[in-house]
Enzyme design. Structure first.
Site, short mmCIF file in Angstrom:
data_model
loop_
_atom_site.label_atom_id
_atom_site.label_comp_id
_atom_site.label_asym_id
_atom_site.label_seq_id
_atom_site.Cartn_x
_atom_site.Cartn_y
_atom_site.Cartn_z
N GLU A 120 39.53 49.53 37.07
CA GLU A 120 40.68 50.43 37.05
C GLU A 120 40.74 51.30 38.31
O GLU A 120 41.83 51.62 38.79
CB GLU A 120 40.67 51.30 35.79
CG GLU A 120 40.67 50.51 34.47
CD GLU A 120 41.84 49.55 34.32
OE1 GLU A 120 42.83 49.68 35.07
OE2 GLU A 120 41.76 48.65 33.46
N TYR B 136 44.68 37.36 36.89
CA TYR B 136 43.36 37.99 36.98
C TYR B 136 42.34 36.99 37.53
O TYR B 136 41.94 37.06 38.69
CB TYR B 136 42.92 38.49 35.61
CG TYR B 136 43.73 39.65 35.08
CD1 TYR B 136 43.31 40.97 35.23
CD2 TYR B 136 44.93 39.42 34.40
CE1 TYR B 136 44.05 42.03 34.73
CE2 TYR B 136 45.68 40.48 33.90
CZ TYR B 136 45.23 41.78 34.07
OH TYR B 136 45.97 42.83 33.59
#
Length: 548
Positions: free
Chosen positions: A338, A412
């Site tokens: 993150e 991803y």
């Protein structure tokens, strides 16, 4: 002759697969609401965001909010109707400009506000929007989005927003499209007296009221709407300073009172993250606003300068290694992943959700770069290769433009492997690092398209990478190196299961000799080899097929 027939059948099957797959994924059905959310409508195009002052009061007992948003904008060209978004069940109760009440029409989440004042190009104007209601409650945050209403182990309220997919307009009125970022923003959040709010930017002050407190947070850098957040709880604070590439960076941590000791140990990964990512990507993009890591009642998200954390104070992803190699347990996944988004998502932001890979592929790849920085290159390589088991190849990584449609979740793991493959093509680690740093410098605090990113990398690498990106971003098939040896040890090879223009070089070992091949979709030959055993450099994300 039999070999030729086999090749022809395989080629036909590949073409059939590509055509039928693309037909399936082009048959998506989109609504008017999708277009109003995902496109730059005429009512969005004529004005440019300059400043927000979002002021909101949160009422935990009724799970409701009430607030207003001052929107300052620059007029680019004359316009009479302005679009602001707010999703049901929230309602706009009033819109004002220069003391006059304005009328508006609602079409789903889109509100079309009729302006009375002449909008002259070059001038700055303001409107103030008042709103209220019970925002959508997040059931499975951060994936479905909304507000999470929970309590900590001491019975104190623990509340947070998360809204990347569903949009900022799920809890506050905004120009809910990624192409236009506000230049700066003040966030004022009023909460019960025994609680604290942590939002983006720096805390300017705390206003004491009779039964409540108002926290004023100022963001001095451009920020994407989905990155704006509120985090409300019985927080305690600790922090540190990091001497980075642009000077002293303040690093502040806000956690529930009960988790302070755990956080003091686990959040050491934040400092390691800054050290590694400044090496790879350049200076942290928001020194003026500082870096914060904030505990949240869900897994976590990349809110700019206010990264949220809910990984249970453990390494890996909820205690598991996504790569299956063991390397994923060397770091706290949420802190690293993150926070990596500060460079790819918050600094460099997609202009359309269809290009979400710009956020997720680079940030997925950043996990391996973190490992490489601290544990060596092979550690990072093993990690990337280990994630291939999670690739689905179900649909293209790039979504449909103009309708708020993201591509496959392969953005991803496949995206990370695509970038690792690209690094192998370039064959120059320092050049690769300069490209990663250059992206963050060239597109500093900007919204970008896929083509801009593709063109920049191609120019810096000195390679035409259009066929490469077309294959990995816009197709689902994995290129296969088809080969065979003739009796005189001549190697015959070509790319198959790919677009016709695909021409990626690939490193192979034949016998004990390492060579670089330059296959196309036409058969080529390599002579002077000893042995008939061929292996591909495993860091290339491709398949291998030997023809007998």
């Amino acid at each position: 002759m039999l070999v030729g027939i086999k090749k022809a059948i395989l080629s036909c099957l590949v073409v059939f697969f590509l055509v039928t797959t693309n037909e399936v994924f082009s048959q998506e059905n989109f609504t008017r609401a999708d277009t109003l959310r995902g496109s730059i409508t005429p009512e969005r195009a004529w004005w440019d965001l300059n400043y927000y002052h979002l002021s909101v009061e949160v009422f935990p007992e009724s799970k409701s909010i009430q607030g207003k948003n001052l929107v300052r904008y620059k007029v680019k060209e004359a316009g009479k109707v302005l679009q602001i978004d707010l999703q049901e069940p929230l309602e706009i109760t009033s819109v004002m400009q220069d003391g006059e009440q304005l009328s508006f029409e609602r079409d789903g989440a889109a509100h079309f506000i009729s302006l009375k004042k002449e909008q002259k190009p070059g001038e700055f104007q303001e409107i103030e929007i008042q709103y209220e209601g019970q925002p959508k409650e997040a059931i499975r945050p951060p994936w479905d989005g909304g507000i999470t209403w929970t309590k900590d182990s001491n019975g104190k309220q623990f509340i947070a927003s998360s809204n990347q997919g569903i949009g900022s307009s799920i809890w506050w009125p905004s120009k809910d499209h990624p192409a236009d970022e506000v230049d700066s923003m003040l966030i004022s959040v009023t909460v019960p007296k025994d609680l604290m709010d942590v939002s983006n930017g720096r805390l300017r002050g705390i206003e004491e009221n009779s039964d409540t407190r108002t926290f004023h947070w100022f963001v001095s850098n451009p920020i994407n709407d989905y990155g704006v957040n509120i985090n409300i709880g019985d927080y305690v604070h600790f922090g540190e300073e990091y001497e980075g590439e642009k000077g002293t960076l303040t690093m502040d941590y806000y956690v529930l009172r009960e988790n302070l000791k755990k956080a003091e140990k686990q959040f050491q990964d934040a400092r390691r993250m800054i050290e590694a990512f400044e090496h790879w990507f350049g200076p942290y993009p928001f020194y003026e606003d500082g870096f914060k890591l904030v505990e949240a009642p869900y897994l976590g998200m990349e809110h700019q300068s206010s990264v949220t954390y809910g990984n249970g104070y453990q390494n890996g992803y909820r205690g598991t290694d996504l790569s299956g190699t063991g390397w994923g347990m060397k770091f706290d996944f949420i802190i690293i992943h993150e926070s990596g988004h500060e460079w790819f998502a918050n600094n460099i932001t997609y202009r359309d959700v269809a290009d979400m890979w710009i956020h997720e592929s680079f940030t997925n790849y950043s996990e391996s770069l973190f490992l490489e920085y601290f544990y060596g290159k092979e550690a990072g390589q093993e990690y990337v290769r280990g994630t291939r088991a999670r690739i689905q190849n179900d649909r293209p990584i790039i979504g449909t433009y103009g309708v708020n449609s993201r591509g496959s979740g392969d953005m991803y793991y496949k995206g990370g492997n695509m970038l690792k493959t690209l690094r192998e093509i370039i064959q120059d680690d320092e050049k690769w690092r300069s490209i990663l740093r250059g992206l963050n410098k060239e597109f500093y605090h900007q919204t970008v398209s896929t083509r801009q990113v593709e063109n920049y990398i191609s120019q810096q690498a000195g390679i035409d990478l259009k066929p490469f990106f077309d294959q990995y971003l816009r197709e689902t098939s994995i290129p296969t190196l088809e080969y065979y040896f003739s009796r005189d040890n001549t190697l015959h090879y070509r790319w198959m299961n790919c677009i016709s223009s695909f021409d990626m070089p690939v490193d192979v070992t034949v016998g004990d000799k390492k060579i670089r091949l330059y296959p196309t979709t036409d058969w080529q030959e390599q002579t002077g080899l000893k042995g008939q055993n061929l292996e591909i450099n495993p860091n290339f994300y491709v398949s291998l097929l030997r023809m007998n």
